[in-house]
Structures are given as structure tokens and as C-alpha cells.
Motif scaffolding. Structure first.
Motif, PDB file in Angstrom:
ATOM      1  N   VAL A 107      -2.785  -3.236 -19.854  1.00 38.64           N
ATOM      2  CA  VAL A 107      -3.803  -4.121 -19.272  1.00 38.64           C
ATOM      3  C   VAL A 107      -3.134  -5.334 -18.634  1.00 38.64           C
ATOM      4  O   VAL A 107      -2.278  -5.983 -19.250  1.00 38.64           O
ATOM      5  CB  VAL A 107      -4.801  -4.590 -20.347  1.00 38.64           C
ATOM      6  N   LEU A 108      -3.544  -5.634 -17.421  1.00 38.14           N
ATOM      7  CA  LEU A 108      -3.131  -6.864 -16.734  1.00 38.14           C
ATOM      8  C   LEU A 108      -4.324  -7.814 -16.710  1.00 38.14           C
ATOM      9  O   LEU A 108      -5.406  -7.443 -16.246  1.00 38.14           O
ATOM     10  CB  LEU A 108      -2.683  -6.556 -15.298  1.00 38.14           C
ATOM     11  N   ILE A 109      -4.128  -9.017 -17.222  1.00 35.41           N
ATOM     12  CA  ILE A 109      -5.179 -10.032 -17.204  1.00 35.41           C
ATOM     13  C   ILE A 109      -4.912 -11.000 -16.050  1.00 35.41           C
ATOM     14  O   ILE A 109      -3.819 -11.561 -15.955  1.00 35.41           O
ATOM     15  CB  ILE A 109      -5.237 -10.799 -18.539  1.00 35.41           C
ATOM     16  N   VAL A 110      -5.911 -11.174 -15.190  1.00 37.39           N
ATOM     17  CA  VAL A 110      -5.789 -12.072 -14.052  1.00 37.39           C
ATOM     18  C   VAL A 110      -6.837 -13.172 -14.230  1.00 37.39           C
ATOM     19  O   VAL A 110      -8.025 -12.970 -13.960  1.00 37.39           O
ATOM     20  CB  VAL A 110      -6.001 -11.336 -12.718  1.00 37.39           C
TER      21      VAL A 110
ATOM     22  N   LEU B 205     -10.185  -8.921 -14.320  1.00 37.90           N
ATOM     23  CA  LEU B 205     -10.048  -9.750 -13.128  1.00 37.90           C
ATOM     24  C   LEU B 205     -11.134 -10.816 -13.017  1.00 37.90           C
ATOM     25  O   LEU B 205     -12.332 -10.518 -13.066  1.00 37.90           O
ATOM     26  CB  LEU B 205     -10.097  -8.840 -11.891  1.00 37.90           C
ATOM     27  N   ASP B 206     -10.705 -12.069 -12.862  1.00 34.63           N
ATOM     28  CA  ASP B 206     -11.618 -13.177 -12.598  1.00 34.63           C
ATOM     29  C   ASP B 206     -11.943 -13.206 -11.102  1.00 34.63           C
ATOM     30  O   ASP B 206     -11.268 -12.557 -10.297  1.00 34.63           O
ATOM     31  CB  ASP B 206     -10.963 -14.489 -13.039  1.00 34.63           C
ATOM     32  N   VAL B 207     -12.970 -13.960 -10.722  1.00 36.89           N
ATOM     33  CA  VAL B 207     -13.329 -14.089  -9.306  1.00 36.89           C
ATOM     34  C   VAL B 207     -12.739 -15.353  -8.689  1.00 36.89           C
ATOM     35  O   VAL B 207     -12.052 -15.312  -7.672  1.00 36.89           O
ATOM     36  CB  VAL B 207     -14.865 -14.074  -9.120  1.00 36.89           C
ATOM     37  N   PHE B 208     -12.987 -16.493  -9.313  1.00 44.09           N
ATOM     38  CA  PHE B 208     -12.559 -17.764  -8.726  1.00 44.09           C
ATOM     39  C   PHE B 208     -11.149 -18.108  -9.179  1.00 44.09           C
ATOM     40  O   PHE B 208     -10.923 -18.472 -10.337  1.00 44.09           O
ATOM     41  CB  PHE B 208     -13.529 -18.876  -9.129  1.00 44.09           C
ATOM     42  N   MET B 209     -10.183 -17.964  -8.266  1.00 44.80           N
ATOM     43  CA  MET B 209      -8.770 -18.200  -8.586  1.00 44.80           C
ATOM     44  C   MET B 209      -8.047 -18.763  -7.369  1.00 44.80           C
ATOM     45  O   MET B 209      -8.491 -18.567  -6.234  1.00 44.80           O
ATOM     46  CB  MET B 209      -8.084 -16.898  -9.015  1.00 44.80           C
TER      47      MET B 209
ATOM     48  N   ILE C 203     -14.372 -10.052 -15.016  1.00 44.18           N
ATOM     49  CA  ILE C 203     -14.804 -10.957 -16.077  1.00 44.18           C
ATOM     50  C   ILE C 203     -14.875 -12.344 -15.461  1.00 44.18           C
ATOM     51  O   ILE C 203     -13.852 -12.957 -15.168  1.00 44.18           O
ATOM     52  CB  ILE C 203     -13.838 -10.935 -17.275  1.00 44.18           C
ATOM     53  N   THR C 204     -16.074 -12.845 -15.248  1.00 39.28           N
ATOM     54  CA  THR C 204     -16.232 -14.041 -14.424  1.00 39.28           C
ATOM     55  C   THR C 204     -17.536 -14.767 -14.737  1.00 39.28           C
ATOM     56  O   THR C 204     -18.466 -14.185 -15.295  1.00 39.28           O
ATOM     57  CB  THR C 204     -16.228 -13.643 -12.931  1.00 39.28           C
ATOM     58  N   ALA C 205     -17.582 -16.030 -14.354  1.00 34.14           N
ATOM     59  CA  ALA C 205     -18.822 -16.799 -14.456  1.00 34.14           C
ATOM     60  C   ALA C 205     -19.674 -16.637 -13.202  1.00 34.14           C
ATOM     61  O   ALA C 205     -20.795 -17.149 -13.146  1.00 34.14           O
ATOM     62  CB  ALA C 205     -18.500 -18.280 -14.674  1.00 34.14           C
TER      63      ALA C 205
ATOM     64  N   ILE D 247     -18.608  -8.260 -16.284  1.00 33.16           N
ATOM     65  CA  ILE D 247     -18.958  -9.009 -17.484  1.00 33.16           C
ATOM     66  C   ILE D 247     -19.029 -10.490 -17.136  1.00 33.16           C
ATOM     67  O   ILE D 247     -18.082 -11.056 -16.590  1.00 33.16           O
ATOM     68  CB  ILE D 247     -17.933  -8.771 -18.606  1.00 33.16           C
ATOM     69  N   VAL D 248     -20.153 -11.100 -17.466  1.00 30.83           N
ATOM     70  CA  VAL D 248     -20.379 -12.503 -17.135  1.00 30.83           C
ATOM     71  C   VAL D 248     -19.995 -13.397 -18.312  1.00 30.83           C
ATOM     72  O   VAL D 248     -20.397 -13.149 -19.454  1.00 30.83           O
ATOM     73  CB  VAL D 248     -21.856 -12.739 -16.747  1.00 30.83           C
TER      74      VAL D 248
END
Length: 224
Positions: free
Chosen positions: A5-8, A54-58, A82-84, A103-104
Motif C-alpha cells: 500500500v502506498l499512502i498519499v 489517495l487524498d484529493v487536496f495536496m 480518502i479525503t474531506a 471514503i470521506v
């Protein structure tokens, strides 16, 4: 086989939480944490990764751009957002580009775990060298169908509701809260809440039994 797994994620606290949650689940190993999209693409270019959280805002490269790049250049890599970010257009874009789940934040471990376990099952089936049976295919398809969140009101637990339904389904006569309490082990207060909920849903009917002493008793029965 371990799923790498890669966490971003650019928030260090969230990234660490994602790592802890991931490695609590058997069969998963976090191979790397990066804090921006550009480093994620660089890492994927040089390492074997099965799943990206993966997050969205980066910085340097937004998550949706990273997702599109992954799907065009690393087609075997699976992605869970995985993001807000709750914007419907962005969610639609992510789903159209083949994310496993969206996933929020904030989310519970149970919600996270259910997604990873479903992915693990799907991954093992698809990477089996045996011919797939219809039942195996059905499992894959059911994993891919988005699960609807419970529509029950606050205080109504899905599992408890199912248990009560099983207890009352064979009742051919009227029954009281006290009768069900005796066989279920649940409190009368809690049971009444569930039985009244089932009545509101049209699954039960009720009537009041009046006596010369005390308050009337409420009798329930399965709706016809």
C-alpha cells in the motif's frame, strides 16, 4: 501474499492514522508514505504497488490528477480515495476513473476495514490461477457494487434490528414487549423503540389491551 500500500497524504497525522489502520488488517503492508502527488507518481514508476490510498487536496499535484495518471500509466494499481472533499462532481470523476471506494474524512476504522477486506477478497479471487466459478464472480461483483449506508434513524442498530426481526418472524399471535424481552435478553425500553420503529415501517401492527387496573398493554403482531 501481502498487499503493498502506498499512502498519499499531506497531513502527517492523517497519514499516520491511515498507516496504523492499514497495518491492523491482516495481509496489508504500507510500503511508503508520500505527501504530494508528484512524489506518488515517481514512486509508482519505480516500485510495485497494489493499492494507493489517495487524498484529493495536496501540493504539486492534486489527487484527481494523480488518479487519472495512475489509471493511464499504471493500470494494475488500485486506488481508494480518502479525503474531506465532498463535491459531487469530484466524486463522480473519481468513480468514473475506477476508484475502489471513496471514503470521506473523518471515518471510522470499521468503515475503513470493511473496504480493505472487500478489496483483499476481490484481489485474491482475481489473481487466482483457477477458473472462476459463478459464485466467485458474484463475490467480485457484489464487492464492486457500492454499499448503501444504513437509512435507519439514530439509535437503531442494523444488527440488533435483524436479530429482533428473526425473533418475531414466526409469531402467529400477538405479543408484548415483555415476551420478546424474555427471549432476547434486551431491555424492554430498547425493545419498545425497535418494535415501534418496525410499526412505523409498516412491518408490525399494534393494538392496546385495556384492563381494569394499570396502564393499557400494547400488543404487536406481524402485518399481513
Amino acid at each position: 501474499m501481502m498487499i503493498s500500500v502506498l499512502i498519499v497524504e499531506d497531513d502527517p497525522m492523517v497519514a499516520e492514522l491511515n498507516r496504523l489502520y492499514t497495518e491492523k488488517i491482516d495481509g496489508f503492508h504500507v510500503i511508503k508514505i508520500v505527501n504530494n502527488g508528484r512524489d506518488a507518481i515517481d514512486f509508482l514508476s519505480n516500485h510495485s504497488v497494489h493499492l494507493v490510498l489517495l487524498d484529493v487536496f495536496m501540493p504539486h499535484m492534486q489527487g484527481l490528477a494523480v488518479l487519472k495518471k495512475i489509471k493511464s500509466s499504471f493500470s494494475d494499481v488500485n486506488v481508494i480515495m480518502i479525503t474531506a472533499n465532498r463535491a459531487s462532481l469530484d466524486i463522480k470523476t473519481a468513480l468514473n476513473h475506477g476508484v475502489i471506494d471513496y471514503i470521506v474524512k473523518p471515518f471510522t476504522f470499521e468503515r475503513f476495514q470493511s473496504t480493505l477486506l472487500a478489496f483483499s477478497q476481490r484481489y485474491k479471487i482475481l489473481h487466482s490461477e483457477e477458473e472462476l466459478t459463478q459464485s466467485a464472480l458474484d463475490k467480485i461483483i457484489s464487492i464492486d457494487i457500492p454499499k448503501l449506508q444504513s437509512q435507519h434513524p439514530k439509535g437503531i442498530n442494523e444488527q440488533t434490528l435483524l436479530t429482533i426481526k428473526k425473533l418475531i418472524k414466526d409469531f402467529t399471535h400477538t405479543f408484548t414487549v415483555a415476551e420478546i424481552a424474555d427471549i432476547s435478553g434486551l431491555s424492554r425500553i430498547s425493545l419498545k423503540k425497535y418494535l415501534d420503529y418496525l410499526e412505523n415501517q409498516g412491518e408490525l401492527e399494534s393494538e392496546l389491551l385495556y384492563s381494569t387496573m394499570g396502564r393499557p398493554a400494547k400488543l404487536y403482531k406481524i402485518s399481513n
